[in-house]
Design an enzyme around this catalytic site. Structure first.
Site, short mmCIF file in Angstrom:
data_model
loop_
_atom_site.label_atom_id
_atom_site.label_comp_id
_atom_site.label_asym_id
_atom_site.label_seq_id
_atom_site.Cartn_x
_atom_site.Cartn_y
_atom_site.Cartn_z
N CYS A 67 0.85 -1.21 0.00
CA CYS A 67 0.00 0.00 0.00
C CYS A 67 0.88 1.25 0.00
O CYS A 67 1.73 1.44 0.89
CB CYS A 67 -0.91 -0.01 1.22
SG CYS A 67 -1.79 1.54 1.47
N CYS A 121 0.61 3.31 3.25
CA CYS A 121 1.28 2.63 4.36
C CYS A 121 2.80 2.84 4.25
O CYS A 121 3.47 3.06 5.26
CB CYS A 121 0.94 1.14 4.38
SG CYS A 121 -0.68 0.77 5.09
N ASP A 159 -0.41 16.64 -0.94
CA ASP A 159 -0.68 15.85 -2.15
C ASP A 159 0.38 16.16 -3.20
O ASP A 159 0.75 17.32 -3.42
CB ASP A 159 -2.09 16.19 -2.67
CG ASP A 159 -2.60 15.15 -3.66
OD1 ASP A 159 -3.58 14.45 -3.35
OD2 ASP A 159 -2.01 15.02 -4.77
N HIS A 206 -4.20 0.70 8.41
CA HIS A 206 -4.63 0.52 7.02
C HIS A 206 -6.11 0.20 6.98
O HIS A 206 -6.57 -0.80 7.52
CB HIS A 206 -3.86 -0.60 6.33
CG HIS A 206 -4.34 -0.81 4.92
ND1 HIS A 206 -3.88 -0.07 3.85
CD2 HIS A 206 -5.31 -1.62 4.42
CE1 HIS A 206 -4.53 -0.43 2.76
NE2 HIS A 206 -5.40 -1.38 3.07
N ASN A 264 -12.85 10.26 -1.36
CA ASN A 264 -13.36 9.47 -2.48
C ASN A 264 -13.41 8.00 -2.06
O ASN A 264 -12.42 7.48 -1.54
CB ASN A 264 -12.46 9.64 -3.70
CG ASN A 264 -12.47 11.07 -4.21
OD1 ASN A 264 -13.52 11.71 -4.25
ND2 ASN A 264 -11.31 11.59 -4.59
N HIS A 303 -6.27 3.33 0.47
CA HIS A 303 -6.02 3.54 1.90
C HIS A 303 -6.83 4.78 2.24
O HIS A 303 -6.59 5.85 1.65
CB HIS A 303 -4.53 3.72 2.16
CG HIS A 303 -4.13 3.90 3.60
ND1 HIS A 303 -3.17 3.14 4.23
CD2 HIS A 303 -4.58 4.78 4.55
CE1 HIS A 303 -3.04 3.53 5.49
NE2 HIS A 303 -3.88 4.54 5.71
N HIS A 311 -8.40 8.10 3.02
CA HIS A 311 -7.78 9.43 3.16
C HIS A 311 -8.81 10.51 2.96
O HIS A 311 -9.77 10.35 2.20
CB HIS A 311 -6.62 9.61 2.18
CG HIS A 311 -6.96 9.30 0.74
ND1 HIS A 311 -7.05 8.02 0.27
CD2 HIS A 311 -7.21 10.11 -0.31
CE1 HIS A 311 -7.36 8.03 -1.01
NE2 HIS A 311 -7.48 9.30 -1.40
N HIS A 365 -9.06 14.46 1.73
CA HIS A 365 -8.39 15.59 1.08
C HIS A 365 -8.85 16.86 1.81
O HIS A 365 -10.06 17.07 1.96
CB HIS A 365 -8.84 15.72 -0.38
CG HIS A 365 -8.53 14.55 -1.25
ND1 HIS A 365 -7.50 14.56 -2.17
CD2 HIS A 365 -9.11 13.32 -1.37
CE1 HIS A 365 -7.46 13.40 -2.83
NE2 HIS A 365 -8.45 12.64 -2.36
P1 5GP Z 1 -7.85 9.63 -4.53
O1 5GP Z 1 -7.84 9.75 -6.04
O2 5GP Z 1 -7.64 8.18 -4.11
O3 5GP Z 1 -9.00 10.26 -3.86
O4 5GP Z 1 -6.60 10.44 -4.01
C1 5GP Z 1 -5.28 9.97 -4.05
C2 5GP Z 1 -4.37 11.16 -4.01
O5 5GP Z 1 -3.06 10.71 -3.74
C3 5GP Z 1 -4.30 11.92 -5.35
O6 5GP Z 1 -4.76 13.26 -5.15
C4 5GP Z 1 -2.82 11.86 -5.73
O7 5GP Z 1 -2.34 13.05 -6.29
C5 5GP Z 1 -2.15 11.54 -4.41
N1 5GP Z 1 -0.93 10.77 -4.54
C6 5GP Z 1 -0.72 9.67 -5.32
N2 5GP Z 1 0.53 9.21 -5.16
C7 5GP Z 1 1.13 10.04 -4.25
C8 5GP Z 1 2.44 10.07 -3.69
O8 5GP Z 1 3.32 9.24 -3.97
N3 5GP Z 1 2.70 11.07 -2.80
C9 5GP Z 1 1.76 12.00 -2.46
N4 5GP Z 1 2.12 12.96 -1.59
N5 5GP Z 1 0.52 12.00 -2.97
C10 5GP Z 1 0.21 11.02 -3.86
ZN ZN Z 2 -2.37 1.30 3.65
#
Ligand code: 5GP
Ligand code: ZN
Length: 113
Positions: free
Chosen positions: A4, A7, A30, A46, A86, A97, A99, A101
């Site tokens: 993950c 993680c 992000d 997790h 999301n 995982h 999260h 925003h």
């Molecule tokens: P989701 O699309 O799952 O709601 O959000 C995942 C978020 O993780 C995205 O906004 C993406 O830009 C961010 N993200 C993906 N990989 C990484 C990473 O390696 N480091 C950081 N800081 N953010 C990441």
């Molecule tokens: Zn995780």
């Protein structure tokens, strides 16, 4: 979870720009910000998404929301901010995982979709 991404970030195996941490929560910027402030707030435990909320303690779930509020204050988002999680394919969840925003620092769109 060994495979993950978040993680690994929490464990320090992948670098991140830390914004906040406590015993239950880690938060970092992000990598692809959608607003001047865009912070990801994650539980150290997790959990694949909000769908797994029943696997988390009430303490963890509360800590996540309290962290969002603290981060908004720390980031100076006194004019408002948005908190989004999301969950699943229809919401385009890309990292499995849980999260939140935290977005702010500019006038955000009225549209939520
Ligand atoms: P989701 O699309 O799952 O709601 O959000 C995942 C978020 O993780 C995205 O906004 C993406 O830009 C961010 N993200 C993906 N990989 C990484 C990473 O390696 N480091 C950081 N800081 N953010 C990441
Ligand atoms: Zn995780």
């Amino acid at each position: 979870m060994s495979d993950c991404l978040f993680c690994k970030i929490i464990a320090g195996e992948i670098p991140s720009a830390k914004v906040y941490e406590d015993d239950l929560v880690y938060a970092f910027r992000d990598i692809n910000p959608m607003a001047p402030t865009h912070v990801l707030v994650v539980p150290r435990q997790h959990l694949a998404s909000l769908d797994a909320a029943d696997e988390a303690s009430d303490e963890t779930l509360a800590a996540l929301l309290r962290a969002c509020r603290k981060i908004a204050a720390q980031e100076g988002l006194s004019n408002g901010y948005r908190v989004v999680s999301n969950c699943g394919p229809d919401a385009c969840q890309s990292v499995k995982h849980l999260h939140f925003h935290v977005l702010g620092g500019a006038q955000l769109s009225e549209r939520m979709s």
